[in-house]
Design an enzyme around this catalytic site. Structure first.
Site, short mmCIF file in Angstrom:
data_model
loop_
_atom_site.label_atom_id
_atom_site.label_comp_id
_atom_site.label_asym_id
_atom_site.label_seq_id
_atom_site.Cartn_x
_atom_site.Cartn_y
_atom_site.Cartn_z
N HIS A 87 0.85 -1.20 0.00
CA HIS A 87 0.00 0.00 0.00
C HIS A 87 0.88 1.25 0.00
CE1 HIS A 87 -2.92 3.05 1.31
NE2 HIS A 87 -2.13 3.31 2.33
N ASP A 116 6.40 21.19 -26.74
CA ASP A 116 6.35 19.84 -26.15
C ASP A 116 7.41 19.78 -25.07
OD1 ASP A 116 6.25 17.02 -25.64
OD2 ASP A 116 5.42 16.74 -27.64
N TRP A 152 7.15 -0.05 3.84
CA TRP A 152 7.71 0.59 2.64
C TRP A 152 9.08 1.18 2.93
CZ3 TRP A 152 8.96 5.65 1.01
CH2 TRP A 152 8.77 6.64 1.95
N SER A 180 12.60 5.59 -13.85
CA SER A 180 11.50 6.34 -14.46
C SER A 180 11.42 7.75 -13.89
CB SER A 180 10.20 5.59 -14.24
OG SER A 180 9.10 6.42 -14.49
N SER A 181 11.48 7.86 -12.55
CA SER A 181 11.39 9.19 -11.92
C SER A 181 12.53 10.08 -12.35
CB SER A 181 11.44 9.08 -10.40
OG SER A 181 10.42 8.30 -9.94
N HIS A 264 13.41 11.82 3.45
CA HIS A 264 12.81 13.09 3.79
C HIS A 264 12.62 14.01 2.61
CE1 HIS A 264 10.65 15.37 6.61
NE2 HIS A 264 11.09 16.41 5.94
N GLU A 266 12.13 13.06 -0.25
CA GLU A 266 11.02 12.41 -0.95
C GLU A 266 9.67 12.95 -0.49
OE1 GLU A 266 10.65 10.28 -3.37
OE2 GLU A 266 8.54 9.82 -3.08
N TYR A 268 9.07 15.92 0.43
CA TYR A 268 8.86 17.22 -0.21
C TYR A 268 8.65 17.07 -1.70
CZ TYR A 268 9.70 18.97 4.33
OH TYR A 268 9.57 19.20 5.66
N SER A 279 -1.12 27.34 -5.16
CA SER A 279 -0.76 28.73 -5.47
C SER A 279 -1.30 29.16 -6.82
CB SER A 279 0.77 28.89 -5.46
OG SER A 279 1.29 28.46 -4.24
N HIS A 313 15.17 13.01 12.01
CA HIS A 313 14.02 13.14 12.91
C HIS A 313 13.08 11.95 12.76
CE1 HIS A 313 11.73 15.71 9.68
NE2 HIS A 313 11.43 14.46 9.55
N HIS A 314 13.31 11.11 11.75
CA HIS A 314 12.53 9.88 11.64
C HIS A 314 13.10 8.79 12.55
CE1 HIS A 314 10.31 11.20 8.01
NE2 HIS A 314 11.40 11.89 7.79
N THR A 339 7.22 26.88 5.54
CA THR A 339 5.93 26.27 5.27
C THR A 339 4.81 27.18 5.76
OG1 THR A 339 7.05 24.20 5.73
CG2 THR A 339 4.70 24.08 5.38
N LYS A 342 4.08 29.98 3.41
CA LYS A 342 3.20 29.59 2.29
C LYS A 342 1.73 29.69 2.69
CE LYS A 342 6.16 26.89 -0.56
NZ LYS A 342 5.79 27.51 -1.81
N ARG A 461 1.81 1.53 15.13
CA ARG A 461 1.43 1.37 13.73
C ARG A 461 1.84 -0.02 13.24
NH1 ARG A 461 5.91 4.94 10.41
NH2 ARG A 461 4.81 4.13 8.61
#
Lengths: 538, 381, 191
Positions: A87, A116, A152, A180-181, A264, A266, A268, A279, A313-314, A339, A342, A461
């Site tokens: 998931h 293009d 994951w 791909s990315s 991390h 990722e 963002y 925006s 921080h993770h 943040t 924004k 979790r």
């Protein structure tokens, strides 16, 4: 930002399309297999992402069904772990990221006045390898021993010494997603860098283009690191290296450092383009220019840079010297400043505007409020001493789903409602869209808000079964989950209807307050746009 | 229409307020205050940050709501033209920064206190292993495993679930109150995380490394927690239960443990000299199997294909007895099969090997006695 | 500019940029692997993971002299005002046939003072075994001030069948040891 004079021949080109088969799309399946057209590829990405969203969502339904009541009812713990793992992987790499890439493909050339993407053939390749990555990942669920079951985040040594035989498939699939990315990111950068219409200077770029440019650089910086991490997992498991195995002089905690160095930024990658979308939409329906355009750009850049300094921080509970904990705590808290800027800018944009509540605006407003909720819990999680309590509980699950579902996904839905008329040439069923909005808004909160409570009360979790004190809330959460899942089928029906051109034809400029080059071309957008660059005036 | 929208938004925010207030007050919706000075400080810090967030939310969403209601196009307003203000931008960069400093100061103080594990009175080594905890009192040479005691029938919904469903163990960790207890965490296999919410202690147990944490419990009682890091299939089923006793009761408990340990050693020696009956071995073997082996190999011995091997007619269970004892005693490196010599007594190993060779229709008739296991382990002599 | 025909200069610019970006990708892929040694260096400086990496021979030789009677200068170097409690902890992951225990469970030493800790490894099986001890120190920063001059953990150890071996670790604590570290734990995991 800038007013635009559309050149006569773009409009003409739109009406030309019928008798100019050379410029039109090929017919049948070959059109989609061989296409190098940015709009076709954008549509492919968006459909792929939507299908993956439904597949990943179906897995979430399995998870919520099992958690509906305490005890084991539907699935075994080992399969439950595969569900949470796949998931997560599908939603991150299969739904959110390809959806943003799809939007980039569709919109960036039209927003900067380019005919293009810069590298059309690579564009085709970067999309068409993606289905194979996910076929491999999904197929791994059916091999003996099941698919990846280590989350994951695939922490070693659970993903190395103690993982199943399908780990090689997982690694291979992540490699393809990464390639791909990266190709997508290179294409975006080269397009924005080299293909802007004359006069489209850096500080005239629409914010969506800006945020995607920064996202693309983040992708190039961190996707290769993820590739490195999975490669190390592969060699640790199958080729006897000891990167993460203490017995051979490695360190399992190092895996987490490498993973979150990718992980991390990722986060963002999945939210910066969302900032760009919001925006774009908020000014359009406030009929007022975006407040603080330049500060938005600088805030985005500083968020991107800070994202490289907060990874640990993770991992506060892995055991770190106190000074390292303080460093990562302060840097994380610091991210809330840009943040916050924004959010303040969006509110200031609305202030003394002339606001109307079309569906894209509804989703954008929900985004602002609910993403800020996610920001608040993020700030709470940054506080190291308290993070020890929150870490790896449902509080964290609530936090990142507020940021990613009511954040990234809501922004994607808002974007779809904003640009869908431009893509299809017809207005979608607004009644259905509003139903979709209200169902989603209510169910998503019933789904994720109580997760804060069970998390604070102590529910870890990634567990298939829980103690009875959490039973009531989990039932409510599951009901919210089923409702949210069903609500997305409304969206599916709506998009299918719109793609079949069922609806009122729309004008070139669909929304009266909308700004940008994409509204100067015909609706539906012709197969080729801006073959002659538009003139851009201040 | 628009009015409806605005009203609904108001209603939504208003309806979430009771949730928020409820969340703050009722303990099963919020962090526990806990039973240590640190957990109290952590709770206070949590509430402070929470209230600051609420205050910021009220201001920001209040302004937003005002604009949503009064700056509507349908009211006939005309959009203003401003879109920049350096002063405002500086203000909303600087003010949050100041608020953050206000948060960072108490957080830093608490963190320093939490990380100071020196001058402890009791040191306990906490070892995570799939899927149980092992506790060892470093200074007293007392050690034991702590397994979840919730019966499978409750998990499978055949029996009514008890109050401490999934949060009960056969042997809880016992610690004294009012003394500084230091925990050294490590792991036998994957990463686990030892967590007791009432102590505000959560620390990862990393294989090959040690981590430390400490607590000083103010009130006697039983405190429950769970493993907090995904550690494989039965991650949900390795609870932490800690019993905090007043110091003198703790000392008495420790003396009792030493006596039990000495008795167990004498019993082991006695068993070495005699033979147990087949029925006794099978009975003991079944209970050991269900407690220690069934998590992976399943109660019916069939395992999980591709993940955990089946024991029915497997090369181990129908092969030589020595090979069978070997894998139970020493485990199999690089797999989830642990070296059970550390977890089980000679009698238990003998019983479980006997059971595994005679259960599920295999009926080999093989009998393994405690002394056989002893001889196997000490075969060099 | 006609449809799709991108000018040659633009083509060149695109190719140049793609090359640079691919190079950046390759560099970042390499950086992912470079994180491994960087992590070790980082741990060495900060004591992040509590593992002691320094093992340079120069230090070892210098310290071997230390085992000999101390010179006056060296004796001056001992901080007798402080005594640090060291706990020894052993974990055996080498299977049931290998027993591993500390002989000196706790030590109290002054910073700067040369000390020894003894460990016992017993192999009760009929096969000779190779074992490797992996050290870990808590608190992690304390590892920065612990200097091992000889340790059985420096290399694999060979233990004959049914044999009991004693191993020694010689070390001293740096006199720069921060004041707030009063206690430390040395753990060895045997694989």
């Amino acid at each position: 930002m800038n007013s635009v004079t559309s050149t006569q021949d773009t409009i003409q080109h739109g009406s030309d399309q019928g008798h100019d088969s050379h410029h039109g799309p090929a017919k049948g399946i070959k059109r989609w297999l061989y296409t190098t057209n940015h709009k076709d590829i954008g549509s492919l990405y968006l459909w792929f992402a939507f299908i993956m969203f439904l597949v990943g969502g179906a897995m979430a339904m399995v998870i919520r069904a099992e958690l509906f009541q305490p005890g084991l009812q539907i699935v075994e713990p080992h399969f439950f772990n595969q569900m949470t793992t796949v998931h997560g992987l599908i939603m991150v790499f299969g739904a959110v990221m390809p959806a943003f890439t799809g939007l980039a493909n569709w919109m960036i050339p039209m927003m900067i006045g380019a005919p293009d993407m810069a590298l059309p053939r690579m564009n085709n390749l970067s999309f068409w390898i993606l289905p194979f990555a996910f076929l491999i990942l999904l197929a791994s669920l059916f091999v003996e021993g099941g698919g990846p079951a280590f989350g994951w985040t695939f922490y070693a040594p659970l993903s190395t010494t103690y993982s199943g035989d399908s780990t090689a498939l997982f690694v291979f699939s992540v490699h393809i997603m990464g390639i791909s990315s990266i190709m997508g990111a290179i294409n975006v950068i080269v397009t924005i860098w080299n293909m802007r219409a004359p006069g489209m200077t850096w500080f005239k770029l629409p914010l969506f283009v800006w945020t995607w440019l920064i996202t693309a650089f983040l992708l190039i910086a961190v996707m290769p690191v993820l590739a490195g991490a999975v490669t190390m997992v592969l060699t640790d498991k199958y080729f006897g290296t000891s990167f993460f195995d203490a017995a051979g002089g490695g360190d399992p905690v190092m895996f987490q450092h490498i993973f979150w160095f990718f992980g991390h930024p990722e986060v963002y990658i999945m939210i910066l383009p969302a900032f760009g979308i919001i925006s774009t939409i908020v000014p359009a329906f406030s009929r007022k220019k975006l407040f603080g355009y330049t500060s938005m750009v600088y805030a985005t850049v500083s968020i991107a840079l800070l994202s490289f300094l907060v990874w640990a921080h993770h991992m506060f509970t892995t055991g770190m010297p106190v000074y390292a904990e303080l460093f990562f705590m302060y840097c994380t808290m610091l991210i809330s400043v840009p943040t916050g800027v924004k959010v303040f800018n969006w509110v200031a944009t609305m202030w003394r505007g002339a606001i109307s509540y079309e569906v894209p605006m509804l989703f954008s407003l929900a985004f602002i409020v609910l993403f800020t909720f996610g920001g608040f819990s993020g700030l709470m999680l940054a506080i190291t001493p308290v993070d020890f309590q929150y870490h790896d509980t449902y509080f964290v699950v609530a936090h990142f789903h507020y940021v990613l579902v009511t954040g990234a996904i809501f922004s994607l839905i808002a974007a779809a409602y904003y640009w869908l008329p431009k893509w299809t040439g017809v207005m979608y069923d607004v009644g259905l869209a509003k139903l979709h909005f209200w169902c989603s808004l209510i169910s998503v909160n019933v789904l994720f808000f109580p997760m804060h409570f069970v998390g604070l009360a102590g529910m870890p979790r990634r567990i298939p079964d829980y103690s009875i004190q959490f039973a009531d809330w989990n039932q409510i959460i599951s009901l919210g989950g089923f409702a949210f899942g069903l609500s997305q089928l409304i969206f599916l029906a709506l998009v299918i209807k719109a793609c079949r051109k069922q609806g009122e034809p729309v004008a070139d400029k669909v929304w009266d307050g909308a700004e940008g080059l994409e509204w100067t071309v015909a609706s539906p957008a012709p197969y080729h746009t801006f073959t002659t660059p538009p003139k851009i005036q201040d | 229409m628009v009015k409806r929208v605005v009203l609904s938004v108001c209603a939504l925010i208003a309806s979430s307020l009771p949730f928020i207030c409820l969340g703050a007050e009722k303990s099963d919706l919020n962090l526990p205050v806990g039973v240590t000075d640190i957990s109290q400080k952590v709770y206070d810090l949590h509430m402070t940050i929470f209230y600051i967030c609420i205050a910021i939310g009220v201001v920001v969403f209040g302004v937003m709501l005002w604009a949503m209601i009064f700056h509507r196009k349908s009211r006939g307003v005309k959009a203003a033209n401003f879109h920049e203000s350096l002063k405002v931008e500086v203000a909303w960069t600087v003010i949050p920064f100041v608020i953050l400093i206000g948060m960072a100061i108490p957080a830093t103080k608490t963190l320093f206190e939490m990380e100071d594990a020196s001058e402890s009175d009791v040191t306990i080594v906490v070892t995570g292993s799939q899927w149980k905890w092992h506790y060892k009192y470093l200074d007293d040479d007392i050690e034991f495993y702590s397994l979840m005691s919730t019966p499978m029938e409750q998990i499978k919904n055949k029996w009514v679930k008890g109050d401490d469903y999934l949060l009960e163990v056969d042997k809880p960790l016992v610690i004294p109150t009012d003394r500084k207890v230091r925990f050294l965490m490590t792991s036998d296999d994957v990463i686990h995380s030892w967590w007791v919410p009432d102590f505000a202690v959560k620390k990862d147990a990393n294989p090959g490394f040690i981590n430390e944490a400490w607590t000083r419990v103010n009130e006697p009682g039983i405190y429950r927690g769970q493993c907090a890091e995904l550690c494989g299939k039965d991650h949900a089923f390795m609870p932490v239960v800690v019993k905090a006793l007043p110091p003198e009761e703790f000392d008495a408990w420790m003396i009792e443990q030493k006596r039990i340990k000495a008795e167990a050693a004498a019993e082991e020696a006695r068993l070495l000299a005699m033979n147990m009956s087949f029925d006794d071995l099978m009975q003991e073997g079944e209970s050991v199997y269900l407690a220690y082996c069934a998590a992976c190999h399943q109660a019916n011995g069939a395992g999980l294909p591709g993940v955990f091997p089946s024991l029915i007619n497997s090369p181990i269970t129908i092969g030589g007895v020595d090979g069978h004892i070997d894998i139970v005693v020493n485990g199999k490196k690089g797999t989830a099969m642990q070296a059970f010599v550390k977890q089980l007594s000679l009698k238990q190993i003998a019983a479980v090997v006997t059971y595994e060779r005679n259960a599920w229709g295999m009926n080999s008739g093989d009998i393994v006695q405690p002394k056989d296991v002893y001889q196997f382990i000490n075969q060099g002599e | 500019m006609s449809q799709r025909s991108v000018s040659a200069t633009q083509q060149q610019a695109n190719t140049r940029l793609v090359k640079r970006l691919l190079l950046a990708t390759a560099i970042m892929f390499g950086f992912g692997f470079a994180l491994v040694p960087l992590y070790d260096v980082f741990c060495d400086i900060t004591g992040l993971n509590g593992r002691v990496y320094q093992k340079d021979t120069q230090q070892t030789q210098a310290a071997q002299n230390l085992v000999a009677p101390l010179t006056e200068a060296e004796q001056d170097n001992i901080d007798v005002t402080r005594s640090i409690k060291l706990e020894m902890m052993t974990i055996s992951q080498a299977g049931g046939a290998i027993l591993f225990e500390p002989i000196d469970k706790t030590l109290r030493i002054h910073p700067g003072q040369m000390a020894e800790a003894r460990f016992r490894i017993t192999n009760v099986s009929k096969d000779a075994k190779y074992v490797q001890a992996i050290p870990s120190i808590s608190p992690g920063q304390a590892g920065l001030y612990l200097h091992k001059t000889a340790c059985f953990c420096f290399e694999q150890q060979h233990i004959e069948a049914n044999q009991q071996n004693e191993f020694v670790m010689q070390f001293y604590l740096d006199t720069d040891l921060p004041e707030d570290i009063l206690q430390m734990t040395l753990a060895y995991t045997l694989y």
